[in-house]
Design a protein around this motif. Structure first.
Motif, PDB file in Angstrom:
ATOM      1  N   ALA A  34      94.701  13.391  32.725  1.00 56.73           N
ATOM      2  CA  ALA A  34      94.600  12.716  34.025  1.00 56.73           C
ATOM      3  C   ALA A  34      94.935  13.669  35.164  1.00 56.73           C
ATOM      4  O   ALA A  34      94.239  13.711  36.194  1.00 56.73           O
ATOM      5  N   ASN A  35      96.000  14.448  34.998  1.00 59.60           N
ATOM      6  CA  ASN A  35      96.361  15.409  36.034  1.00 59.60           C
ATOM      7  C   ASN A  35      95.335  16.524  36.150  1.00 59.60           C
ATOM      8  O   ASN A  35      95.016  16.977  37.259  1.00 59.60           O
ATOM      9  N   ASP A  36      94.789  16.961  35.012  1.00 57.12           N
ATOM     10  CA  ASP A  36      93.758  17.991  35.053  1.00 57.12           C
ATOM     11  C   ASP A  36      92.514  17.496  35.789  1.00 57.12           C
ATOM     12  O   ASP A  36      91.923  18.221  36.599  1.00 57.12           O
ATOM     13  N   PHE A  37      92.112  16.246  35.511  1.00 52.36           N
ATOM     14  CA  PHE A  37      90.933  15.715  36.188  1.00 52.36           C
ATOM     15  C   PHE A  37      91.197  15.559  37.682  1.00 52.36           C
ATOM     16  O   PHE A  37      90.334  15.875  38.519  1.00 52.36           O
ATOM     17  N   GLN A  38      92.364  15.078  38.034  1.00 57.42           N
ATOM     18  CA  GLN A  38      92.690  14.907  39.449  1.00 57.42           C
ATOM     19  C   GLN A  38      92.674  16.254  40.172  1.00 57.42           C
ATOM     20  O   GLN A  38      92.137  16.358  41.290  1.00 57.42           O
ATOM     21  N   ASN A  39      93.230  17.287  39.543  1.00 54.41           N
ATOM     22  CA  ASN A  39      93.198  18.614  40.152  1.00 54.41           C
ATOM     23  C   ASN A  39      91.765  19.102  40.306  1.00 54.41           C
ATOM     24  O   ASN A  39      91.394  19.682  41.343  1.00 54.41           O
ATOM     25  N   GLU A  40      90.950  18.889  39.286  1.00 53.56           N
ATOM     26  CA  GLU A  40      89.541  19.276  39.334  1.00 53.56           C
ATOM     27  C   GLU A  40      88.823  18.574  40.485  1.00 53.56           C
ATOM     28  O   GLU A  40      88.073  19.194  41.252  1.00 53.56           O
ATOM     29  N   LEU A  41      89.069  17.292  40.634  1.00 51.15           N
ATOM     30  CA  LEU A  41      88.383  16.496  41.645  1.00 51.15           C
ATOM     31  C   LEU A  41      88.726  16.962  43.053  1.00 51.15           C
ATOM     32  O   LEU A  41      87.840  17.142  43.900  1.00 51.15           O
ATOM     33  N   PHE A  42      90.012  17.185  43.309  1.00 52.44           N
ATOM     34  CA  PHE A  42      90.433  17.445  44.684  1.00 52.44           C
ATOM     35  C   PHE A  42      90.452  18.920  45.062  1.00 52.44           C
ATOM     36  O   PHE A  42      90.546  19.241  46.252  1.00 52.44           O
ATOM     37  N   THR A  43      90.362  19.809  44.086  1.00 54.02           N
ATOM     38  CA  THR A  43      90.207  21.222  44.445  1.00 54.02           C
ATOM     39  C   THR A  43      88.742  21.601  44.600  1.00 54.02           C
ATOM     40  O   THR A  43      88.430  22.623  45.216  1.00 54.02           O
ATOM     41  N   ASN A  44      87.841  20.759  44.084  1.00 57.15           N
ATOM     42  CA  ASN A  44      86.404  21.042  44.197  1.00 57.15           C
ATOM     43  C   ASN A  44      85.742  20.358  45.388  1.00 57.15           C
ATOM     44  O   ASN A  44      84.611  20.721  45.741  1.00 57.15           O
ATOM     45  N   HIS A  45      86.430  19.370  46.000  1.00 60.35           N
ATOM     46  CA  HIS A  45      85.802  18.591  47.063  1.00 60.35           C
ATOM     47  C   HIS A  45      86.771  18.383  48.224  1.00 60.35           C
ATOM     48  O   HIS A  45      87.978  18.283  48.022  1.00 60.35           O
ATOM     49  N   ARG A  46      86.213  18.290  49.438  1.00 62.66           N
ATOM     50  CA  ARG A  46      87.012  18.033  50.634  1.00 62.66           C
ATOM     51  C   ARG A  46      87.055  16.523  50.864  1.00 62.66           C
ATOM     52  O   ARG A  46      86.088  15.935  51.349  1.00 62.66           O
ATOM     53  N   ILE A  47      88.181  15.914  50.526  1.00 67.57           N
ATOM     54  CA  ILE A  47      88.330  14.466  50.567  1.00 67.57           C
ATOM     55  C   ILE A  47      89.313  14.091  51.685  1.00 67.57           C
ATOM     56  O   ILE A  47      90.388  14.664  51.808  1.00 67.57           O
ATOM     57  N   ARG A  48      88.933  13.101  52.496  1.00 71.34           N
ATOM     58  CA  ARG A  48      89.724  12.758  53.683  1.00 71.34           C
ATOM     59  C   ARG A  48      91.159  12.360  53.353  1.00 71.34           C
ATOM     60  O   ARG A  48      92.091  12.671  54.100  1.00 71.34           O
ATOM     61  N   SER A  49      91.343  11.662  52.227  1.00 68.82           N
ATOM     62  CA  SER A  49      92.689  11.188  51.901  1.00 68.82           C
ATOM     63  C   SER A  49      93.646  12.334  51.595  1.00 68.82           C
ATOM     64  O   SER A  49      94.867  12.128  51.565  1.00 68.82           O
ATOM     65  N   MET A  50      93.117  13.532  51.385  1.00 64.15           N
ATOM     66  CA  MET A  50      93.959  14.690  51.092  1.00 64.15           C
ATOM     67  C   MET A  50      94.261  15.503  52.346  1.00 64.15           C
ATOM     68  O   MET A  50      94.910  16.553  52.265  1.00 64.15           O
ATOM     69  N   GLU A  51      93.821  15.036  53.483  1.00 58.25           N
ATOM     70  CA  GLU A  51      94.092  15.760  54.725  1.00 58.25           C
ATOM     71  C   GLU A  51      95.533  15.524  55.168  1.00 58.25           C
ATOM     72  O   GLU A  51      96.050  14.408  55.083  1.00 58.25           O
ATOM     73  N   SER A  52      96.158  16.587  55.623  1.00 60.59           N
ATOM     74  CA  SER A  52      97.547  16.500  56.057  1.00 60.59           C
ATOM     75  C   SER A  52      97.749  17.404  57.266  1.00 60.59           C
ATOM     76  O   SER A  52      96.879  18.224  57.599  1.00 60.59           O
ATOM     77  N   SER A  53      98.883  17.260  57.928  1.00 55.87           N
ATOM     78  CA  SER A  53      99.186  18.046  59.122  1.00 55.87           C
ATOM     79  C   SER A  53     100.663  18.395  59.127  1.00 55.87           C
ATOM     80  O   SER A  53     101.495  17.649  58.608  1.00 55.87           O
ATOM     81  N   ASP A  54     100.977  19.538  59.708  1.00 56.32           N
ATOM     82  CA  ASP A  54     102.372  19.961  59.783  1.00 56.32           C
ATOM     83  C   ASP A  54     102.554  20.833  61.012  1.00 56.32           C
ATOM     84  O   ASP A  54     101.584  21.298  61.617  1.00 56.32           O
ATOM     85  N   THR A  55     103.812  21.028  61.378  1.00 58.40           N
ATOM     86  CA  THR A  55     104.176  21.880  62.507  1.00 58.40           C
ATOM     87  C   THR A  55     104.992  23.061  62.001  1.00 58.40           C
ATOM     88  O   THR A  55     105.911  22.885  61.194  1.00 58.40           O
TER      89      THR A  55
END
Length: 227
Positions: A34-55
């Motif tokens: 499950a973790n391997d698939f999740q890493n595969e999914l989100f490292t291969n695609h630009r998904i809005r829910s993974m957007e973050s911001s910092d200062t």
């Protein structure tokens, strides 16, 4: 339970065991998959829910800054010294080899406002020390959270349960070296991932008919576009 909620690790295990028709299948193996698939999914695609911001605070004489620990891919980097004085420096990026050819003296160069930089060691290295204190705002894609406990949430909402289940199942089969079966599951997975990226990916907020101007007026085509 709602489609708005995130899938939990416990729910993923149950769904995968259902596909395997084995209620006692090794939980650790499913968790790894499950973790391997999740890493595969989100490292291969630009998904809005993974957007973050910092200062990030830059002090005078600093020539390096650290990116956030969950940093994956930069979206924007803006240097701010007042409400009316700021500069986006994302396009000031230099590849490492060029940077070191042209700015090997970065640590002792004449101090200046940060503008050009390269990525190094999990952060940014500027071409010269900073001439003053600044704030850097960084928008970025983050790494997915590791799922360990039953209640840990995935990065995916329940509406995409089928995709996550099949993706994890394919990974389980690959870990077990059942490559023919895994290939069959990936054939099922591909259109689900395509739909996921089309709906959840960066730039996929709004769809509608394309309006094209012609010399005789406007024409509406049947295809759609995203902005």
């Amino acid at each position: 339970m709602s489609n708005y909620d995130k899938l939990t690790l416990s729910e993923i295990r149950t769904a995968v065991r259902g596909k395997l028709d084995d209620d006692s299948y090794d939980a650790d193996l499913i968790d790894e998959a499950a973790n391997d698939f999740q890493n595969e999914l989100f490292t291969n695609h630009r998904i809005r829910s993974m957007e973050s911001s910092d200062t990030i605070n830059i002090s005078a004489d600093d020539y390096t800054i650290d990116f956030p620990v969950d940093f994956l891919t930069m979206l924007e980097l803006t240097i701010i010294d007042s409400s009316s004085n700021y500069e986006n420096i994302k396009d000031g990026y230099l590849n490492y080899n060029q940077f070191m050819r042209d700015h090997a003296n970065f640590s002792v160069a004449t101090a200046t406002r940060p503008r050009q930089w390269t990525e190094f060691g999990g952060g940014a290295r500027f071409t010269a020390p900073s001439d003053a204190a600044y704030t850097a705002n960084i928008d970025y894609l983050r790494l997915p959270e590791l799922m360990v406990n039953d209640s840990d949430e995935s990065e995916v909402r329940k509406v995409w349960k089928e995709m996550f289940t099949i993706g994890t199942l394919a990974r389980v089969m690959e870990i077990n070296e059942d490559y023919a079966e895994a290939s069959q599951e990936r054939d099922k997975l591909d259109p689900l991932v395509t739909a996921f990226v089309a709906r959840e990916g960066r730039g996929q907020i709004k769809t509608g008919p394309i309006i094209m101007s012609t010399r005789r007026g406007r024409k509406t085509l049947g295809s759609t576009r995203s902005i």
